[in-house]
Design a protein around this motif. Structure first.
Motif, mmCIF file in Angstrom:
data_model
loop_
_atom_site.group_PDB
_atom_site.id
_atom_site.type_symbol
_atom_site.label_atom_id
_atom_site.label_comp_id
_atom_site.label_asym_id
_atom_site.label_seq_id
_atom_site.Cartn_x
_atom_site.Cartn_y
_atom_site.Cartn_z
ATOM 1 N N VAL A 3 86.372 90.936 -3.461
ATOM 2 C CA VAL A 3 86.089 91.002 -2.025
ATOM 3 C C VAL A 3 87.095 91.930 -1.353
ATOM 4 C CG1 VAL A 3 85.932 89.718 0.145
ATOM 5 C CG2 VAL A 3 85.112 88.682 -1.988
ATOM 6 N N ILE A 4 86.581 92.928 -0.640
ATOM 7 C CA ILE A 4 87.392 93.859 0.146
ATOM 8 C C ILE A 4 86.945 93.757 1.597
ATOM 9 C CG2 ILE A 4 88.010 96.274 0.526
ATOM 10 C CD1 ILE A 4 87.332 96.780 -2.435
ATOM 11 N N THR A 5 87.893 93.565 2.519
ATOM 12 C CA THR A 5 87.557 93.494 3.938
ATOM 13 C C THR A 5 88.212 94.650 4.684
ATOM 14 O OG1 THR A 5 89.397 91.970 4.378
ATOM 15 C CG2 THR A 5 87.254 90.989 3.884
ATOM 16 N N LEU A 6 87.483 95.208 5.655
ATOM 17 C CA LEU A 6 87.856 96.511 6.208
ATOM 18 C C LEU A 6 88.429 96.507 7.614
ATOM 19 C CD1 LEU A 6 85.668 97.337 3.910
ATOM 20 C CD2 LEU A 6 85.658 99.480 5.175
ATOM 21 N N GLU A 7 88.178 95.503 8.409
ATOM 22 C CA GLU A 7 88.665 95.529 9.795
ATOM 23 C C GLU A 7 89.694 94.425 9.975
ATOM 24 O OE1 GLU A 7 87.061 94.749 14.285
ATOM 25 O OE2 GLU A 7 85.649 95.704 12.920
ATOM 26 N N GLU A 8 90.869 94.644 9.405
ATOM 27 C CA GLU A 8 91.906 93.624 9.374
ATOM 28 C C GLU A 8 93.161 94.231 10.005
ATOM 29 O OE1 GLU A 8 90.214 91.059 8.290
ATOM 30 O OE2 GLU A 8 88.637 92.409 7.592
ATOM 31 N N HIS A 9 93.694 93.570 11.023
ATOM 32 C CA HIS A 9 94.684 94.207 11.888
ATOM 33 C C HIS A 9 96.099 93.695 11.639
ATOM 34 C CE1 HIS A 9 91.424 96.177 13.821
ATOM 35 N NE2 HIS A 9 90.876 95.049 14.193
ATOM 36 N N ILE A 10 97.041 94.580 11.899
ATOM 37 C CA ILE A 10 98.445 94.298 11.657
ATOM 38 C C ILE A 10 99.264 94.979 12.748
ATOM 39 C CG2 ILE A 10 98.855 96.347 10.205
ATOM 40 C CD1 ILE A 10 100.505 94.468 8.336
ATOM 41 N N GLU A 11 100.484 94.504 12.931
ATOM 42 C CA GLU A 11 101.410 95.156 13.851
ATOM 43 C C GLU A 11 102.789 95.200 13.218
ATOM 44 O OE1 GLU A 11 101.116 93.168 17.641
ATOM 45 O OE2 GLU A 11 99.073 93.884 17.974
ATOM 46 N N SER A 12 103.639 96.054 13.756
ATOM 47 C CA SER A 12 105.004 96.233 13.250
ATOM 48 C C SER A 12 105.980 95.952 14.375
ATOM 49 C CB SER A 12 105.183 97.674 12.745
ATOM 50 O OG SER A 12 106.532 98.060 12.749
ATOM 51 N N LYS A 13 106.944 95.067 14.133
ATOM 52 C CA LYS A 13 107.957 94.779 15.152
ATOM 53 C C LYS A 13 108.761 96.035 15.488
ATOM 54 C CE LYS A 13 111.752 91.694 16.388
ATOM 55 N NZ LYS A 13 112.568 92.793 16.963
ATOM 56 N N LEU A 14 109.125 96.796 14.471
ATOM 57 C CA LEU A 14 109.881 98.027 14.714
ATOM 58 C C LEU A 14 109.081 98.972 15.609
ATOM 59 C CD1 LEU A 14 112.202 100.004 14.238
ATOM 60 C CD2 LEU A 14 111.037 100.737 12.136
ATOM 61 N N LEU A 15 107.804 99.139 15.318
ATOM 62 C CA LEU A 15 106.973 100.034 16.125
ATOM 63 C C LEU A 15 106.851 99.516 17.551
ATOM 64 C CD1 LEU A 15 105.029 102.445 16.419
ATOM 65 C CD2 LEU A 15 103.193 100.883 15.754
ATOM 66 N N THR A 16 106.581 98.221 17.709
ATOM 67 C CA THR A 16 106.456 97.651 19.051
ATOM 68 C C THR A 16 107.742 97.843 19.845
ATOM 69 O OG1 THR A 16 104.832 96.019 18.309
ATOM 70 C CG2 THR A 16 106.000 95.541 20.356
ATOM 71 N N THR A 45 99.498 85.653 17.954
ATOM 72 C CA THR A 45 100.873 85.908 18.361
ATOM 73 C C THR A 45 101.411 87.118 17.596
ATOM 74 O OG1 THR A 45 101.824 84.534 16.624
ATOM 75 C CG2 THR A 45 101.186 83.427 18.684
ATOM 76 N N PRO A 46 102.532 87.698 18.051
ATOM 77 C CA PRO A 46 103.146 88.764 17.252
ATOM 78 C C PRO A 46 103.415 88.342 15.805
ATOM 79 C CG PRO A 46 104.106 88.727 19.437
ATOM 80 C CD PRO A 46 103.197 87.529 19.351
ATOM 81 N N GLY A 72 96.631 96.711 15.454
ATOM 82 C CA GLY A 72 95.996 95.962 16.529
ATOM 83 C C GLY A 72 96.321 96.565 17.883
ATOM 84 N N ASN A 73 96.527 95.717 18.872
ATOM 85 C CA ASN A 73 96.711 96.205 20.243
ATOM 86 C C ASN A 73 98.041 96.919 20.447
ATOM 87 O OD1 ASN A 73 94.238 95.389 21.348
ATOM 88 N ND2 ASN A 73 94.971 93.277 21.543
ATOM 89 N N SER A 74 99.072 96.531 19.718
ATOM 90 C CA SER A 74 100.381 97.161 19.883
ATOM 91 C C SER A 74 100.452 98.402 18.996
ATOM 92 C CB SER A 74 101.502 96.182 19.525
ATOM 93 O OG SER A 74 102.757 96.764 19.751
ATOM 94 N N GLN A 75 99.949 99.510 19.532
ATOM 95 C CA GLN A 75 99.893 100.749 18.774
ATOM 96 C C GLN A 75 99.880 101.939 19.727
ATOM 97 O OE1 GLN A 75 96.802 102.713 18.917
ATOM 98 N NE2 GLN A 75 95.169 101.344 18.267
ATOM 99 N N PRO A 76 100.267 103.125 19.245
ATOM 100 C CA PRO A 76 100.555 104.239 20.152
ATOM 101 C C PRO A 76 99.433 105.262 20.348
ATOM 102 C CG PRO A 76 101.525 104.678 18.019
ATOM 103 C CD PRO A 76 100.817 103.355 17.898
ATOM 104 N N GLN A 77 98.224 104.989 19.890
ATOM 105 C CA GLN A 77 97.164 105.999 19.938
ATOM 106 C C GLN A 77 97.017 106.662 21.303
ATOM 107 O OE1 GLN A 77 92.907 105.232 18.553
ATOM 108 N NE2 GLN A 77 92.543 105.509 20.740
#
Length: 333
Positions: A3-16, A45-46, A72-77
Motif C-alpha cells: 500500500v502506497i499513499t500519496l497525499e500525506e502531509h508533514i511539517e518541519s519545526k526548523l522550517l516553521t 497539532t504541530p 502541510g499549511n506551514s510551508q513557504p510556497q
C-alpha cells in the motif's frame, strides 16, 4: 498487498521557525469562541505534523507501506520570492532528510517558490535530480492567479521535461467568495468556515484549477504533463460529459475536455473512503488512473486498510493498481 499513499502531509519545526523569523510569527484574525474551539480540537497539532515515530506507528497499524510526503499549511510556497526561494530549498532539504532516514517508507513531493517561476523550475529540477523527489505539490493559487496563467508555465514545462507529476492541493479561498457562497447570519461561523474550506469550498476551487489548466490548452503544448487531483477529482469527474456537451464546440481545444482529463489526470481519494464514489470513479476514469491516499494526519480513517482489502467494487487486479501499482508507475517508485 503493498500500500502506497500519496497525499500525506508533514511539517518541519526548523522550517516553521525560519518562516517565522523571515516574515514574523503569523497572528490569527479575531475568531469566535466556537471557531477557536473547533481549530483547537479538530486540526492536527504541530506535533502531529512533525512526529515521524507516530507517523510510522500509524502506517504500521493500518498497513501503509509507503507515504509520499508533502508539506502541510506551514510551508513557504506563497511567500515573497525574496524569502521563498531560500526557504523552499530549506524545506526540500529537510524533507529529504526524513526520506533518507526511512527510504523504504517515505518518498516526497517538492514545495516550490511559485512567485518566481524560473527559480521554481530550477528548484524542481534540483529536487528531482539531486534529492530523488517524485514530483511537486502545488497548494491553492498564488497572488490571486490560478496556475493556468502563462506566468507559471516554466514550472509545468520543467515537470513535463522531468516526467514527474504535479499534485494540485486545495487551500483557502478568498474571503469575498467565502462570504458570497457560504456566509449567513442564520448559522454558526463554524459552519461557514468549514463549508468554505474542507467541507466544500476549497474542493470547488481546486477543481476549477484543474478545469482551467485544460481550457488553457497546456496539454496541447505539453502532452506529457501529468496532474494528480485529490478528493476523487474535486467534483469534476461528475461533469465530464456535461463539459464535453457544452464546451467542445467553443473551447478551441484539439480534443474534448474529457479526453484530456482521462489521459493527463490521476485521482486519489484523500481519505474519502466511500465505495459509491470509488465505483463512480472506476467507471469514469478506469482503474489505471486512480491511486490511494489517506490525507494523514488531517484524516486518519480507521478503514484505511479494509477499504482496500475488503472492497467488493475492485477486482484483484484493480486492487493492486489502486493500492500501489499506478503510483509505482507514475512516480517511478
Amino acid at each position: 498487498m503493498k500500500v502506497i499513499t500519496l497525499e500525506e502531509h508533514i511539517e518541519s519545526k526548523l522550517l516553521t521557525d525560519e518562516i517565522n523569523k523571515a516574515i514574523g510569527k503569523p497572528t490569527l484574525p479575531d475568531l469566535s469562541k466556537d471557531m477557536q474551539n473547533y481549530m483547537q480540537t479538530s486540526l492536527p497539532t504541530p506535533a502531529d505534523m512533525q512526529d515521524v515515530d507516530n507517523r510510522l506507528k500509524f502506517m504500521n497499524k493500518y498497513g501503509v507501506d509507503m507515504q509520499v510526503l508533502s508539506y502541510g499549511n506551514s510551508q513557504p510556497q506563497n511567500l515573497d520570492p525574496k524569502v521563498s526561494v531560500r526557504l523552499c530549498k530549506l524545506a526540500n532539504d529537510e524533507l529529504a532528510k526524513v526520506v533518507k532516514g526511512h527510504p523504504d517508507r517515505f518518498a516526497a513531493l517538492a514545495v516550490l517558490p511559485v512567485g518566481d517561476p524560473q527559480a521554481a523550475a530550477a528548484e524542481l529540477k534540483r529536487a528531482v535530480e539531486k534529492l530523488n523527489f517524485k514530483g511537486v505539490l502545488l497548494k491553492g493559487n498564488f497572488d490571486h492567479k490560478f496556475f493556468d496563467d502563462p506566468f507559471f508555465f516554466p514550472i509545468f514545462k520543467m515537470a513535463s521535461d522531468l516526467d514527474v507529476p504535479v499534485y494540485f492541493h486545495p487551500s483557502f479561498i478568498p474571503q469575498n467568495i467565502t462570504d458570497h457562497y457560504f456566509g449567513n447570519g442564520e448559522w454558526s461561523d463554524v459552519v461557514t468556515g468549514i463549508a468554505s474550506s474542507a467541507g466544500f469550498g476549497w474542493h470547488m476551487d481546486v477543481g476549477i484549477q484543474v478545469m482551467r489548466m485544460i481550457w488553457s490548452g497546456i496539454f496541447d503544448k505539453l502532452p506529457n504533463l501529468k496532474l494528480i487531483s485529490g478528493h476523487w477529482g474535486e467534483m469534476i469527474p461528475m461533469f465530464l460529459e456535461r463539459l464535453d456537451d457544452e464546451l467542445t464546440n467553443y473551447s478551441g481545444l484539439k480534443k474534448p475536455f474529457s479526453e484530456y482529463y482521462r489521459h493527463n489526470v490521476w485521482l486519489t481519494p484523500s481519505g474519502m473512503l466511500s465505495e459509491p464514489q470509488l465505483k463512480f470513479i472506476l467507471d469514469e476514469m478506469g482503474p489505471e488512473h486512480i491511486m490511494y491516499s489517506l490525507d494523514y494526519p488531517y484524516k486518519q480513517p480507521k478503514n484505511g486498510k479494509t477499504f482496500l482489502t475488503e472492497n467488493s467494487a475492485l477486482t484483484d487486479e484493480q486492487r493492486e493498481l489502486f493500492a500501489h501499482g499506478n503510483a509505482e508507475k507514475l512516480l517511478k517508485l
